[in-house]
Motif scaffolding. Structure first.
Motif, PDB file in Angstrom:
ATOM      1  N   GLU A 181       0.882  -1.167   0.000  1.00  0.00           N
ATOM      2  CA  GLU A 181       0.000   0.000   0.000  1.00  0.00           C
ATOM      3  C   GLU A 181       0.918   1.215   0.000  1.00  0.00           C
ATOM      4  OE1 GLU A 181      -3.264   2.144   2.846  1.00  0.00           O
ATOM      5  OE2 GLU A 181      -3.190  -0.050   2.787  1.00  0.00           O
TER       6      GLU A 181
ATOM      7  N   HIS B 119     -10.363   7.783  -9.189  1.00  0.00           N
ATOM      8  CA  HIS B 119     -10.997   6.777  -8.331  1.00  0.00           C
ATOM      9  C   HIS B 119     -11.625   5.653  -9.159  1.00  0.00           C
ATOM     10  CE1 HIS B 119     -10.680   8.683  -4.386  1.00  0.00           C
ATOM     11  NE2 HIS B 119     -10.758   9.811  -5.051  1.00  0.00           N
TER      12      HIS B 119
ATOM     13  N   ARG C  48      -7.724   0.318 -10.543  1.00  0.00           N
ATOM     14  CA  ARG C  48      -6.501  -0.346 -10.074  1.00  0.00           C
ATOM     15  C   ARG C  48      -6.190   0.047  -8.642  1.00  0.00           C
ATOM     16  NH1 ARG C  48      -1.909  -0.021 -13.157  1.00  0.00           N
ATOM     17  NH2 ARG C  48      -1.165  -1.549 -11.692  1.00  0.00           N
ATOM     18  N   ARG C  49      -7.224   0.401  -7.904  1.00  0.00           N
ATOM     19  CA  ARG C  49      -7.078   0.787  -6.499  1.00  0.00           C
ATOM     20  C   ARG C  49      -6.193   2.014  -6.315  1.00  0.00           C
ATOM     21  NH1 ARG C  49      -9.045  -2.687  -2.738  1.00  0.00           N
ATOM     22  NH2 ARG C  49      -9.761  -4.669  -3.519  1.00  0.00           N
ATOM     23  N   PHE C  50      -6.387   3.014  -7.179  1.00  0.00           N
ATOM     24  CA  PHE C  50      -5.703   4.288  -7.034  1.00  0.00           C
ATOM     25  C   PHE C  50      -6.706   5.328  -6.559  1.00  0.00           C
ATOM     26  CE2 PHE C  50      -2.754   2.379 -10.077  1.00  0.00           C
ATOM     27  CZ  PHE C  50      -1.540   2.758  -9.539  1.00  0.00           C
ATOM     28  N   ALA C  51      -6.207   6.280  -5.810  1.00  0.00           N
ATOM     29  CA  ALA C  51      -7.031   7.418  -5.401  1.00  0.00           C
ATOM     30  C   ALA C  51      -6.147   8.658  -5.429  1.00  0.00           C
ATOM     31  CB  ALA C  51      -7.602   7.207  -4.004  1.00  0.00           C
TER      32      ALA C  51
ATOM     33  N   THR D 145      -2.701   7.618  -3.607  1.00  0.00           N
ATOM     34  CA  THR D 145      -2.581   6.341  -2.926  1.00  0.00           C
ATOM     35  C   THR D 145      -2.866   5.233  -3.927  1.00  0.00           C
ATOM     36  OG1 THR D 145      -4.883   6.433  -2.187  1.00  0.00           O
ATOM     37  CG2 THR D 145      -3.202   7.231  -0.651  1.00  0.00           C
ATOM     38  N   GLY D 146      -2.272   4.095  -3.692  1.00  0.00           N
ATOM     39  CA  GLY D 146      -2.496   2.972  -4.581  1.00  0.00           C
ATOM     40  C   GLY D 146      -1.894   1.702  -4.025  1.00  0.00           C
ATOM     41  N   HIS D 147      -2.270   0.598  -4.642  1.00  0.00           N
ATOM     42  CA  HIS D 147      -1.736  -0.706  -4.280  1.00  0.00           C
ATOM     43  C   HIS D 147      -0.869  -1.219  -5.414  1.00  0.00           C
ATOM     44  CE1 HIS D 147      -5.429  -0.626  -1.710  1.00  0.00           C
ATOM     45  NE2 HIS D 147      -4.479  -0.887  -0.842  1.00  0.00           N
TER      46      HIS D 147
ATOM     47  N   PRO E 283      -6.009  -7.745  -0.953  1.00  0.00           N
ATOM     48  CA  PRO E 283      -7.431  -7.591  -0.673  1.00  0.00           C
ATOM     49  C   PRO E 283      -8.164  -8.900  -0.938  1.00  0.00           C
ATOM     50  CG  PRO E 283      -6.857  -6.522  -2.727  1.00  0.00           C
ATOM     51  CD  PRO E 283      -5.574  -6.982  -2.100  1.00  0.00           C
TER      52      PRO E 283
ATOM     53  N   THR F  67     -10.746 -11.301  -2.430  1.00  0.00           N
ATOM     54  CA  THR F  67     -11.417 -11.306  -3.727  1.00  0.00           C
ATOM     55  C   THR F  67     -12.869 -11.719  -3.597  1.00  0.00           C
ATOM     56  OG1 THR F  67     -10.637 -13.548  -4.138  1.00  0.00           O
ATOM     57  CG2 THR F  67      -9.309 -11.740  -5.031  1.00  0.00           C
TER      58      THR F  67
END
Length: 143
Positions: free
Chosen positions: A43, A63, A67-70, A83-85, A125, A127
């Protein structure tokens, strides 16, 4: 950060492609598109400044990147938080890949300066599509 916690020299910040992770690496970002599931899950948070404001619509669109970015704006003008994974060998590569998202999408942010970064190893995370409340209700029924 992991084994290279708080690096102070430029060599410690070099990603596998020789780029300074704090400036991002498009190659690290592109490799994270279809990552090796055996790699650790990170993270990442990166605070950065810009010369011009980023439009609110653009902040919202990130958002939906999938791809889990903010991309958020704290209360300070021209300061943003990305932020991102990422799956990567280490924290430096994870940071390079997440910041590489900005380089890959120059239409989002033309010029930026990263002021601070954080990378923490995480569990991937779940699934499962089961909502947490559904799990709680199932537990309650069986008890």
């Amino acid at each position: 950060m992991s084994e290279r916690s708080m690096p102070h020299d430029a060599a410690s910040w070099a990603c596998p492609h020789g780029q300074d992770a704090r400036r991002g690496c498009v190659a690290c970002y592109e490799e994270s598109v279809s990552p090796n599931p055996a790699l650790p899950f990170w993270e990442v948070a990166a605070w950065f400044t810009t010369e011009r404001p980023i439009p609110i619509r653009t902040l919202q669109d990130v958002h939906h990147h999938g791809r889990r970015f903010a991309l958020d704006q704290p209360s300070t003008p021209l300061v943003y938080l990305l932020t991102g994974h990422a799956r990567a060998h280490d924290s430096v590569e994870a940071i390079a890949g997440v910041i590489g998202f900005l380089l890959h999408n120059r239409h989002v942010v033309a010029n930026f300066t990263v002021t601070e970064t954080r990378a923490s190893p995480q569990s991937p995370p779940r699934t499962s599509t089961t909502r947490q409340t559904d799990v709680w209700l199932d537990d309650r029924r069986s008890g």
